[in-house]
Design an enzyme around this catalytic site. Structure first.
Site, PDB file in Angstrom:
ATOM      1  N   ASP A  69      41.446  54.120  43.162  1.00  0.00           N
ATOM      2  CA  ASP A  69      42.187  54.036  41.898  1.00  0.00           C
ATOM      3  C   ASP A  69      43.154  55.210  41.841  1.00  0.00           C
ATOM      4  OD1 ASP A  69      40.041  55.775  41.763  1.00  0.00           O
ATOM      5  OD2 ASP A  69      39.001  54.651  40.207  1.00  0.00           O
ATOM      6  N   GLU A 128      41.287  52.994  34.505  1.00  0.00           N
ATOM      7  CA  GLU A 128      40.734  53.429  33.210  1.00  0.00           C
ATOM      8  C   GLU A 128      41.148  52.466  32.100  1.00  0.00           C
ATOM      9  OE1 GLU A 128      38.570  55.716  32.953  1.00  0.00           O
ATOM     10  OE2 GLU A 128      38.841  56.970  34.730  1.00  0.00           O
TER      11      GLU A 128
HETATM   12  C1  LIG Z   1      34.282  55.406  36.269  1.00  0.00           C
HETATM   13  C2  LIG Z   1      34.716  55.346  34.857  1.00  0.00           C
HETATM   14  O1  LIG Z   1      34.584  56.320  34.127  1.00  0.00           O
HETATM   15  N1  LIG Z   1      35.269  54.198  34.444  1.00  0.00           N
HETATM   16  C3  LIG Z   1      35.671  53.963  33.092  1.00  0.00           C
HETATM   17  C4  LIG Z   1      36.171  52.548  32.992  1.00  0.00           C
HETATM   18  C5  LIG Z   1      36.816  52.248  31.652  1.00  0.00           C
HETATM   19  C6  LIG Z   1      36.632  50.834  31.211  1.00  0.00           C
HETATM   20  C7  LIG Z   1      37.323  50.487  29.918  1.00  0.00           C
HETATM   21  N2  LIG Z   1      38.624  51.006  29.764  1.00  0.00           N
HETATM   22  C8  LIG Z   1      36.455  50.887  28.741  1.00  0.00           C
HETATM   23  O2  LIG Z   1      36.629  51.968  28.193  1.00  0.00           O
HETATM   24  O3  LIG Z   1      35.613  50.076  28.344  1.00  0.00           O
HETATM   25  C9  LIG Z   1      34.502  54.169  32.145  1.00  0.00           C
HETATM   26  O4  LIG Z   1      34.748  54.591  30.998  1.00  0.00           O
HETATM   27  O5  LIG Z   1      33.333  53.912  32.500  1.00  0.00           O
END
Ligand SMILES: CC(=O)N[C@@H](CCC[C@H](N)C(=O)O)C(=O)O
EC number: 3.5.1.47
Length: 372
Positions: A69, A128
């Site tokens: 990413d 993200e």
């Molecule tokens: C690895 C990580 O931290 N990923 C994010 C993914 C975000 C998903 C989405 N935008 C949300 O906020 O639901 C995480 O917050 O886990």
């Protein structure tokens, strides 16, 4: 690339964080680095603000994919670094600067030394949010180069450098964003009986939302409802006409996701009645769970166990989300955690991952992809 070069790349990337689908400088930076590698068996294609790089093998039986990413977060950096973000209010606080550097490091080794198998490197925007994996997966160019198996890593603050942690099956949760807008009637702070205060309504709603996981979800089926921001009103002596709550839902099962959304809808109807206001919900973007394919994950774990410089941990699943799950829905593969040993967690403005993990990951994945 030597370790010093990888570290200087990571530091340069750290200084230019850009949020989802705005990764213009990042894309240019990556392109420049890739163009400087030997090009004999390398083809680069742009996709939106990301890149796909195909490395042709000398005797390919399959194509192996590796995804990083590339986006940053809207966070005000508070590290002790001498190379902090140059983009105000933005930061690589989830390790994507390390992820990109590792991908460049692996790619460079195979650009210099042609692999047996074809390799496809994905530099994917907007992990993200709003999610770059699904549209990248559906793109013509991805489908043309579609790999037979696919891999990705994520930095893990809690593990020492040298640790690789993963498990077959479920690794990361299902996610859904959550945006709630409340609208009532503002007014003079001294005349509450003539207004519907959306700060009070929002406060009630936040505490009610916190009862869902405790009271409506099977305790053996983990779930999270987090409200990350709350905003309302315009001035201290004006009753707020509007309020906005932003959050995220995490579940290990799709049933719990459905149930939580139903409960949120019901609670919001209650808020509308009790505070005589109107409310709208936007579920934002949703990510499917990250589920590691059994056979390839076992093979990756066995390989990792045999490497001297790596400590393999079979970890538990986490409530983190990752749109890499969409790749794994269509292509078998594995995601794993890479230890970076820092007391601060992901999305923390103070996070300072140990850069020694870059070389660990580059040599580990190079050796993995080079297996005959
Ligand atoms: C690895 C990580 O931290 N990923 C994010 C993914 C975000 C998903 C989405 N935008 C949300 O906020 O639901 C995480 O917050 O886990």
């Amino acid at each position: 690339m030597k370790q010093e070069e990888l570290i200087s790349i990571r530091r340069e990337l750290h200084q230019i964080p850009e949020t989802g689908f705005e990764e213009i400088k990042t894309q240019n930076y990556l392109k420049e680095k890739i163009m400087a590698m030997p090009q004999n068996h390398v083809t680069i294609k742009e996709w939106r603000t990301g890149l796909l790089v195909f490395v042709e093998g000398y005797a390919p039986e399959k194509t192996m994919g590796y995804r990083t990413d590339i986006d940053g977060l809207p966070i005000n950096e508070q590290t002790t670094y001498s190379f902090p973000s140059m983009h105000e209010g933005k930061m690589h606080a989830c390790g994507h600067d390390l992820h990109m550097t590792i991908a460049l490091g692996i790619l460079d080794r195979f650009a210099c030394d042609q692999p047996k198998q074809n390799l496809l490197f994905l530099f994917q925007p907007a992990e993200e949010g709003p999610g770059g994996a699904l549209p990248m997966l559906q793109s013509e160019i991805f489908q043309q180069w579609k790999p037979d198996e696919i891999y990705a890593l994520h930095i893990a603050p809690e593990y020492p450098v040298g640790t690789i942690a993963t498990r077959p099956g479920l690794l990361f949760a299902n996610t859904s964003e959550l945006f709630i807008d409340l609208k009532g009637m503002g007014g003079h702070a001294a005349r509450p009986h003539q207004a519907n205060d959306m700060v009070v309504a929002a406060s009630h709603l936040v505490t009610q939302l916190q009862t869902i996981v405790g009271r409506n979800v099977d305790p053996l089926d983990s779930a999270v409802v987090t409200i990350g921001t709350i905003e309302g009103g315009t001035k201290q002596n004006i009753i707020a006409e509007t309020a906005r709550l932003e959050g995220t839902i995490r579940t290990l099962s799709l049933e719990s996701m459905k149930k939580i959304k139903q409960r949120i809808q019901a609670l919001i109807q209650g808020i509308e009645t009790s505070f005589d206001c109107s409310a709208t919900i936007d579920w934002g973007s949703t990510y499917c769970q990250v589920s590691n394919e059994e056979r390839l994950t076992r093979a990756f774990m066995k390989f990792s166990e045999e490497q001297e410089n790596v400590e393999l941990v079979e970890c538990r699943e986490a409530m983190t989300g990752e749109d890499f799950g969409y790749f794994l829905e269509e292509i078998p593969g594995t995601m794993f955690w890479l230890g970076v040993d820092t007391p601060y967690g992901l999305h923390d403005a103070r996070i300072e991952p140990d850069e020694a993990a870059i070389e660990t990951a580059v040599s580990h994945m190079t050796a993995f992809f080079a297996q005959e």
